[in-house]
Motif scaffolding. Sequence first.
Motif, short mmCIF file in Angstrom:
data_model
loop_
_atom_site.label_atom_id
_atom_site.label_comp_id
_atom_site.label_asym_id
_atom_site.label_seq_id
_atom_site.Cartn_x
_atom_site.Cartn_y
_atom_site.Cartn_z
N MET A 1 0.67 -1.22 0.17
CA MET A 1 0.04 -0.07 -0.14
C MET A 1 0.84 1.27 0.01
N LEU A 2 0.50 2.09 -0.80
CA LEU A 2 1.25 3.59 -0.87
C LEU A 2 0.29 4.56 -0.55
N ILE A 3 0.53 5.45 0.65
CA ILE A 3 -0.13 6.56 1.17
C ILE A 3 0.43 7.81 0.35
N LEU A 4 -0.53 8.41 -0.41
CA LEU A 4 -0.20 9.76 -1.11
C LEU A 4 -0.93 10.91 -0.44
N ASN A 5 -0.10 11.90 0.11
CA ASN A 5 -0.76 12.98 0.89
C ASN A 5 -0.83 14.35 -0.35
N THR A 6 -1.98 14.82 -0.52
CA THR A 6 -2.01 15.87 -1.35
C THR A 6 -2.41 17.13 -0.29
N GLY A 7 -2.54 16.87 1.01
CA GLY A 7 -3.02 18.38 1.79
C GLY A 7 -4.52 18.30 2.21
N GLY A 8 -5.23 19.30 1.70
CA GLY A 8 -6.62 19.27 2.19
C GLY A 8 -6.49 19.82 3.81
N THR A 9 -7.82 19.88 4.14
CA THR A 9 -8.26 20.23 5.51
C THR A 9 -7.65 19.29 6.33
N PHE A 10 -7.81 18.02 6.08
CA PHE A 10 -6.88 16.87 6.85
C PHE A 10 -5.72 17.44 7.47
N ASN A 11 -4.62 18.24 6.70
CA ASN A 11 -3.37 18.67 6.85
C ASN A 11 -3.30 20.10 7.63
N LYS A 12 -4.42 20.89 7.42
CA LYS A 12 -4.23 22.31 7.50
C LYS A 12 -3.97 22.39 9.26
N ARG A 13 -2.93 23.52 9.12
CA ARG A 13 -2.62 24.06 10.53
C ARG A 13 -2.67 25.43 10.90
N TYR A 14 -2.89 26.12 11.86
CA TYR A 14 -3.20 27.31 12.38
C TYR A 14 -1.85 28.03 12.30
N ASN A 15 -1.67 29.17 11.41
CA ASN A 15 -0.81 30.05 11.46
C ASN A 15 -0.80 31.14 12.43
N PRO A 16 -0.10 31.24 13.48
CA PRO A 16 -0.37 32.30 14.52
C PRO A 16 -0.11 33.67 13.81
#
Length: 160
Positions: A1-16
């Motif tokens: 299995m290969l996991i490919l990460n494209t971003g999206g809300t899943f990965n979002k982080r708060y920029n202070p």
Amino acid sequence: MLILNTGGTFNKRYNPLNGELEVPCDSLAVERILSSVESEYDMAGVMFKDSLDMDINDRKTLAAIIMESKDDKFLIVHGTDTMDETAFFLDEIFDDRTIVLTGAMKPFEIDNIEATFNLGMAMGFLNSKNDHGVYICMNGFVKKWNELKKNRELGKFELV
């Protein structure tokens, strides 16, 4: 299995510094989830975008990676807004692989339960499923891509 990460809300982080949620250029959210899994998985950060910013060239990049890979099972972490467009695109190309797209309505950094649940469920499905096709895994469902759609009014995925 290969996991490919494209971003999206899943990965979002708060920029202070600017007070906004941003898609960082890393796979930290996926890596943190995978750190609690006993098995080893190959994972690659493909692009780091909100899915609304994805275009045909991004989808072609995903398809090229899948086509060139020795794997036949793929888990794509993807933004929910255009997940179905990417799934449709990949379904037109591949009939000899199993591809699952998953994501989250809330960033892992803010509420890690949904993202962790969706990623784990998608991994379990891929580890047990042998039927080729393109699937979406969201809100406790794993269905063929055209059987599960985002209901923007309710903010969740539903069976079609």
